[in-house]
Motif scaffolding. Structure first.
Motif, PDB file in Angstrom:
ATOM      1  N   GLY A 114       1.819   0.110 -11.658  1.00 18.66           N
ATOM      2  CA  GLY A 114       0.460   0.576 -11.456  1.00 18.66           C
ATOM      3  C   GLY A 114       0.204   0.865  -9.996  1.00 18.66           C
ATOM      4  N   ALA A 115      -1.002   0.547  -9.544  1.00 18.40           N
ATOM      5  CA  ALA A 115      -1.364   0.847  -8.161  1.00 18.40           C
ATOM      6  C   ALA A 115      -0.601  -0.046  -7.187  1.00 18.40           C
ATOM      7  CB  ALA A 115      -2.857   0.673  -7.951  1.00 18.40           C
ATOM      8  N   VAL A 116      -0.168   0.549  -6.082  1.00 15.45           N
ATOM      9  CA  VAL A 116       0.540  -0.174  -5.028  1.00 15.45           C
ATOM     10  C   VAL A 116      -0.171   0.075  -3.705  1.00 15.45           C
ATOM     11  CG1 VAL A 116       2.709  -0.433  -3.771  1.00 15.45           C
ATOM     12  CG2 VAL A 116       2.736   0.007  -6.233  1.00 15.45           C
ATOM     13  N   GLY A 117      -0.247  -0.953  -2.906  1.00 12.59           N
ATOM     14  CA  GLY A 117      -0.924  -0.826  -1.627  1.00 12.59           C
ATOM     15  C   GLY A 117      -0.046  -1.229  -0.459  1.00 12.59           C
ATOM     16  N   TRP A 118      -0.327  -0.653   0.695  1.00 13.09           N
ATOM     17  CA  TRP A 118       0.232  -1.127   1.956  1.00 13.09           C
ATOM     18  C   TRP A 118      -0.844  -1.961   2.650  1.00 13.09           C
ATOM     19  CZ3 TRP A 118       4.959  -1.242   4.026  1.00 13.09           C
ATOM     20  CH2 TRP A 118       5.935  -0.383   3.500  1.00 13.09           C
TER      21      TRP A 118
ATOM     22  N   ALA B 231       1.174  -4.598  13.941  1.00 12.87           N
ATOM     23  CA  ALA B 231       0.986  -5.583  12.884  1.00 12.87           C
ATOM     24  C   ALA B 231       2.288  -5.719  12.101  1.00 12.87           C
ATOM     25  CB  ALA B 231      -0.131  -5.148  11.933  1.00 12.87           C
ATOM     26  N   VAL B 232       2.311  -6.698  11.218  1.00 18.32           N
ATOM     27  CA  VAL B 232       3.343  -6.765  10.196  1.00 18.32           C
ATOM     28  C   VAL B 232       2.788  -6.045   8.969  1.00 18.32           C
ATOM     29  CG1 VAL B 232       4.819  -8.232   8.791  1.00 18.32           C
ATOM     30  CG2 VAL B 232       4.167  -8.960  11.099  1.00 18.32           C
ATOM     31  N   TYR B 233       3.563  -5.123   8.439  1.00 12.86           N
ATOM     32  CA  TYR B 233       3.131  -4.309   7.304  1.00 12.86           C
ATOM     33  C   TYR B 233       3.841  -4.792   6.032  1.00 12.86           C
ATOM     34  CZ  TYR B 233       0.672  -1.085  10.338  1.00 12.86           C
ATOM     35  OH  TYR B 233      -0.222  -0.534  11.227  1.00 12.86           O
ATOM     36  N   TYR B 234       3.056  -4.941   4.989  1.00 14.58           N
ATOM     37  CA  TYR B 234       3.542  -5.407   3.700  1.00 14.58           C
ATOM     38  C   TYR B 234       3.119  -4.430   2.598  1.00 14.58           C
ATOM     39  CZ  TYR B 234       3.464  -9.952   6.150  1.00 14.58           C
ATOM     40  OH  TYR B 234       3.644 -10.980   7.046  1.00 14.58           O
ATOM     41  N   CYS B 235       3.853  -4.456   1.498  1.00 17.19           N
ATOM     42  CA  CYS B 235       3.368  -3.760   0.321  1.00 17.19           C
ATOM     43  C   CYS B 235       3.278  -4.759  -0.829  1.00 17.19           C
ATOM     44  CB  CYS B 235       4.223  -2.566  -0.047  1.00 17.19           C
ATOM     45  SG  CYS B 235       5.931  -2.955  -0.395  1.00 17.19           S
ATOM     46  N   ASN B 236       2.451  -4.419  -1.781  1.00 17.80           N
ATOM     47  CA  ASN B 236       2.222  -5.277  -2.940  1.00 17.80           C
ATOM     48  C   ASN B 236       1.432  -4.456  -3.941  1.00 17.80           C
ATOM     49  OD1 ASN B 236       1.769  -7.466  -4.724  1.00 17.80           O
ATOM     50  ND2 ASN B 236       1.567  -8.900  -3.016  1.00 17.80           N
ATOM     51  N   LYS B 237       1.260  -5.007  -5.113  1.00 19.34           N
ATOM     52  CA  LYS B 237       0.380  -4.386  -6.076  1.00 19.34           C
ATOM     53  C   LYS B 237      -1.033  -4.373  -5.487  1.00 19.34           C
ATOM     54  CE  LYS B 237       0.948  -5.607 -10.369  1.00 19.34           C
ATOM     55  NZ  LYS B 237       1.099  -6.419 -11.603  1.00 19.34           N
ATOM     56  N   GLU B 238      -1.869  -3.542  -6.064  1.00 22.47           N
ATOM     57  CA  GLU B 238      -3.260  -3.510  -5.664  1.00 22.47           C
ATOM     58  C   GLU B 238      -4.104  -3.644  -6.933  1.00 22.47           C
ATOM     59  OE1 GLU B 238      -6.638  -1.931  -5.217  1.00 22.47           O
ATOM     60  OE2 GLU B 238      -6.500  -3.861  -4.166  1.00 22.47           O
ATOM     61  N   PRO B 239      -4.796  -4.785  -7.124  1.00 23.28           N
ATOM     62  CA  PRO B 239      -4.899  -5.937  -6.226  1.00 23.28           C
ATOM     63  C   PRO B 239      -3.586  -6.689  -6.109  1.00 23.28           C
ATOM     64  CG  PRO B 239      -5.947  -6.423  -8.323  1.00 23.28           C
ATOM     65  CD  PRO B 239      -5.617  -4.954  -8.333  1.00 23.28           C
ATOM     66  N   PRO B 240      -3.383  -7.392  -4.998  1.00 21.04           N
ATOM     67  CA  PRO B 240      -2.088  -8.021  -4.732  1.00 21.04           C
ATOM     68  C   PRO B 240      -1.795  -9.183  -5.666  1.00 21.04           C
ATOM     69  CG  PRO B 240      -3.683  -8.695  -3.069  1.00 21.04           C
ATOM     70  CD  PRO B 240      -4.347  -7.635  -3.896  1.00 21.04           C
ATOM     71  N   GLN B 241      -0.497  -9.384  -5.891  1.00 21.74           N
ATOM     72  CA  GLN B 241      -0.016 -10.482  -6.703  1.00 21.74           C
ATOM     73  C   GLN B 241       0.605 -11.506  -5.764  1.00 21.74           C
ATOM     74  OE1 GLN B 241       3.139  -9.471  -9.566  1.00 21.74           O
ATOM     75  NE2 GLN B 241       1.903 -10.519 -11.094  1.00 21.74           N
ATOM     76  N   LEU B 242       0.164 -12.738  -5.839  1.00 19.45           N
ATOM     77  CA  LEU B 242       0.530 -13.755  -4.862  1.00 19.45           C
ATOM     78  C   LEU B 242       2.042 -13.898  -4.712  1.00 19.45           C
ATOM     79  CD1 LEU B 242      -0.459 -15.911  -2.898  1.00 19.45           C
ATOM     80  CD2 LEU B 242      -0.474 -17.534  -4.804  1.00 19.45           C
TER      81      LEU B 242
END
Length: 115
Positions: free
Chosen positions: A32-36, A91-102
């Motif tokens: 699904g949706a992914v965010g940076w 910064a440190v850049y991360y990706c995760n689902k949006e909304p993020p999954q712990l």
């Protein structure tokens, strides 16, 4: 849970560009949706860009017009093209689902914008 691995960070001068990559452990179509996201020293982690399964994109005001998010479903990879970089993008850049999954946070990739 899906896992993400970020890469592509580094040291760049103000005004420069970088392209970050985010490799997912399974098909993006199932995610699904992914965010940076990014986390600057002493600050909370914040969402900077999102791309939905259908390709719709949203950006934080601070990066709008400079950053571009895209996804390659065939490669299970999400990209963040960053142009006109500013010192405040450090910064440190991360990706995760949006909304993020712990449990899906990776180690991130460091971006430093400095002359």
């Amino acid at each position: 849970q899906v896992q993400f691995v970020e890469s592509g960070g580094g040291l760049v001068q103000p005004g420069g560009s970088l392209r970050l990559s985010c490799a997912a452990s399974r098909s993006l179509i199932t995610i699904g949706a992914v965010g940076w996201y990014r986390q600057a020293p002493g600050n909370q982690r914040v969402l900077v860009a999102t791309v939905t399964r259908g390709g719709s994109k949203n950006y934080a005001d601070s990066v709008k017009g400079r950053f571009s998010i895209s996804r390659d479903n065939a490669q299970n990879t999400v990209y963040l093209q960053m142009n006109s970089l500013k010192p405040e993008d450090t910064a440190v850049y991360y990706c995760n689902k949006e909304p993020p999954q712990l449990g899906s946070w990776g180690r991130g990739t460091h971006v430093t914008v400095s002359s």
